[in-house]
Motif scaffolding. Sequence first.
Motif, PDB file in Angstrom:
ATOM      1  N   GLY A 147     -52.255   6.535  49.722  1.00  0.00           N
ATOM      2  CA  GLY A 147     -52.184   7.680  50.378  1.00  0.00           C
ATOM      3  C   GLY A 147     -53.306   8.284  51.192  1.00  0.00           C
ATOM      4  N   GLN A 148     -54.137   7.483  51.611  1.00  0.00           N
ATOM      5  CA  GLN A 148     -55.434   7.856  52.592  1.00  0.00           C
ATOM      6  C   GLN A 148     -55.356   7.538  53.819  1.00  0.00           C
ATOM      7  N   VAL A 149     -54.396   6.779  54.263  1.00  0.00           N
ATOM      8  CA  VAL A 149     -54.295   6.130  55.610  1.00  0.00           C
ATOM      9  C   VAL A 149     -52.752   6.291  56.076  1.00  0.00           C
ATOM     10  N   ALA A 150     -52.679   6.817  57.448  1.00  0.00           N
ATOM     11  CA  ALA A 150     -51.134   7.001  57.992  1.00  0.00           C
ATOM     12  C   ALA A 150     -51.076   6.387  59.381  1.00  0.00           C
ATOM     13  N   ARG A 151     -50.260   5.601  59.593  1.00  0.00           N
ATOM     14  CA  ARG A 151     -49.975   4.677  60.861  1.00  0.00           C
ATOM     15  C   ARG A 151     -49.037   5.894  61.692  1.00  0.00           C
ATOM     16  N   ASN A 152     -49.448   6.007  63.063  1.00  0.00           N
ATOM     17  CA  ASN A 152     -48.785   6.844  63.972  1.00  0.00           C
ATOM     18  C   ASN A 152     -48.509   6.302  65.301  1.00  0.00           C
ATOM     19  N   ARG A 153     -47.136   6.477  65.472  1.00  0.00           N
ATOM     20  CA  ARG A 153     -46.584   6.040  66.843  1.00  0.00           C
ATOM     21  C   ARG A 153     -45.937   7.034  67.473  1.00  0.00           C
ATOM     22  N   MET A 154     -46.567   7.691  68.645  1.00  0.00           N
ATOM     23  CA  MET A 154     -45.754   8.607  69.351  1.00  0.00           C
ATOM     24  C   MET A 154     -45.483   8.042  70.662  1.00  0.00           C
ATOM     25  N   VAL A 155     -44.268   8.370  71.168  1.00  0.00           N
ATOM     26  CA  VAL A 155     -43.632   7.998  72.120  1.00  0.00           C
ATOM     27  C   VAL A 155     -43.134   9.162  73.215  1.00  0.00           C
ATOM     28  N   VAL A 156     -43.710   9.249  74.286  1.00  0.00           N
ATOM     29  CA  VAL A 156     -43.332  10.448  75.245  1.00  0.00           C
ATOM     30  C   VAL A 156     -42.597  10.046  76.445  1.00  0.00           C
ATOM     31  N   ARG A 157     -41.284  10.680  76.528  1.00  0.00           N
ATOM     32  CA  ARG A 157     -40.498  10.235  77.611  1.00  0.00           C
ATOM     33  C   ARG A 157     -39.940  11.489  78.527  1.00  0.00           C
ATOM     34  N   LYS A 158     -39.586  10.826  79.579  1.00  0.00           N
ATOM     35  CA  LYS A 158     -39.312  11.619  80.882  1.00  0.00           C
ATOM     36  C   LYS A 158     -38.061  11.317  81.473  1.00  0.00           C
ATOM     37  N   LEU A 159     -36.906  12.120  81.238  1.00  0.00           N
ATOM     38  CA  LEU A 159     -35.622  11.709  81.578  1.00  0.00           C
ATOM     39  C   LEU A 159     -35.127  10.518  80.846  1.00  0.00           C
ATOM     40  N   GLY A 160     -35.726  10.295  79.591  1.00  0.00           N
ATOM     41  CA  GLY A 160     -35.187   9.334  78.773  1.00  0.00           C
ATOM     42  C   GLY A 160     -36.101   7.971  78.791  1.00  0.00           C
ATOM     43  N   VAL A 161     -36.909   7.920  79.755  1.00  0.00           N
ATOM     44  CA  VAL A 161     -37.756   6.804  80.091  1.00  0.00           C
ATOM     45  C   VAL A 161     -39.193   7.026  79.449  1.00  0.00           C
ATOM     46  N   PRO A 162     -39.277   5.874  78.690  1.00  0.00           N
ATOM     47  CA  PRO A 162     -40.771   5.977  78.127  1.00  0.00           C
ATOM     48  C   PRO A 162     -41.943   5.895  79.220  1.00  0.00           C
ATOM     49  N   VAL A 163     -42.723   7.025  79.073  1.00  0.00           N
ATOM     50  CA  VAL A 163     -44.070   7.163  80.080  1.00  0.00           C
ATOM     51  C   VAL A 163     -45.297   7.034  79.494  1.00  0.00           C
ATOM     52  N   ALA A 164     -45.347   7.291  78.276  1.00  0.00           N
ATOM     53  CA  ALA A 164     -46.624   6.917  77.218  1.00  0.00           C
ATOM     54  C   ALA A 164     -46.282   6.921  75.980  1.00  0.00           C
ATOM     55  N   SER A 165     -47.340   6.377  75.517  1.00  0.00           N
ATOM     56  CA  SER A 165     -47.131   5.885  73.881  1.00  0.00           C
ATOM     57  C   SER A 165     -48.734   5.887  73.320  1.00  0.00           C
ATOM     58  N   LEU A 166     -48.592   6.245  72.199  1.00  0.00           N
ATOM     59  CA  LEU A 166     -49.920   6.256  71.367  1.00  0.00           C
ATOM     60  C   LEU A 166     -49.898   5.500  69.977  1.00  0.00           C
ATOM     61  N   ASP A 167     -50.706   4.565  69.935  1.00  0.00           N
ATOM     62  CA  ASP A 167     -50.743   3.817  68.427  1.00  0.00           C
ATOM     63  C   ASP A 167     -51.986   4.205  67.901  1.00  0.00           C
ATOM     64  N   GLU A 168     -51.833   4.740  66.646  1.00  0.00           N
ATOM     65  CA  GLU A 168     -53.183   5.561  66.116  1.00  0.00           C
ATOM     66  C   GLU A 168     -53.040   5.208  64.537  1.00  0.00           C
ATOM     67  N   THR A 169     -54.230   5.132  63.928  1.00  0.00           N
ATOM     68  CA  THR A 169     -54.387   5.072  62.510  1.00  0.00           C
ATOM     69  C   THR A 169     -55.517   6.199  62.078  1.00  0.00           C
ATOM     70  N   ILE A 170     -54.964   7.148  61.202  1.00  0.00           N
ATOM     71  CA  ILE A 170     -55.272   8.225  60.758  1.00  0.00           C
ATOM     72  C   ILE A 170     -55.719   8.047  59.143  1.00  0.00           C
ATOM     73  N   PHE A 171     -57.148   8.532  59.102  1.00  0.00           N
ATOM     74  CA  PHE A 171     -57.713   8.460  57.891  1.00  0.00           C
ATOM     75  C   PHE A 171     -57.970   9.807  57.285  1.00  0.00           C
ATOM     76  N   ARG A 172     -57.849  10.165  56.031  1.00  0.00           N
ATOM     77  CA  ARG A 172     -58.127  11.014  55.472  1.00  0.00           C
ATOM     78  C   ARG A 172     -59.658  10.826  55.094  1.00  0.00           C
ATOM     79  N   ARG A 173     -60.407  12.133  55.317  1.00  0.00           N
ATOM     80  CA  ARG A 173     -61.748  11.795  55.114  1.00  0.00           C
ATOM     81  C   ARG A 173     -62.445  12.751  54.002  1.00  0.00           C
ATOM     82  N   PRO A 174     -63.389  12.232  53.156  1.00  0.00           N
ATOM     83  CA  PRO A 174     -63.910  13.151  52.153  1.00  0.00           C
ATOM     84  C   PRO A 174     -64.248  14.563  52.498  1.00  0.00           C
ATOM     85  N   SER A 175     -63.998  15.723  51.907  1.00  0.00           N
ATOM     86  CA  SER A 175     -64.436  17.000  52.239  1.00  0.00           C
ATOM     87  C   SER A 175     -65.830  17.157  52.183  1.00  0.00           C
TER      88      SER A 175
END
Length: 175
Positions: A147-175
Amino acid sequence: MLRRCGTVLAALAPALIAVACVPSGHMTRYQAPVPTFDPIAFFAGPTQGHGSLAVAFSGSKPTLVEGHGVVEVDGSLRLEQTVRVGDKAATRRTWHLYRVAAGRYSGTLSDAKGPVSGDGTGNQLHLSFAMRGGLQAEQFLYLQPGGQVARNRMVVRKLGVPVASLDETIFRRPS
């Protein structure tokens, strides 16, 4: 006629190759029934994301996203993020996310054009929203065991065609 078609295809070839270099799928290999992804709980407090943004005609650039989320009195999440892409100046964005039903979310994003909608199943959260310039964005986030890490894939499309993507690993950090 055939000669004109060949000329058009030759002119479009670099564009088609560049678009083909933008990954468009989501990371289904990370999908699992548990742990259940509660984005309000996950993004409450400090988080940090490291990734790579691939943009057609521009190549890939490293990304760093530092966030701090606060759960409001009404149970919604307000998430302030500072985003750095490559060597560009940092930008700020704000998310507001509300739980509207079990596994269903609605909200706003400062750089979106219109509402954000989301649904969750198991460890997956799927968000979608429109962006300026006729762009459509989809994010698939997968909470990892512990529960401390999430994988993120974002895809951005224009007229249905992929024009950008983000692959990211997100970490919860201690407060």
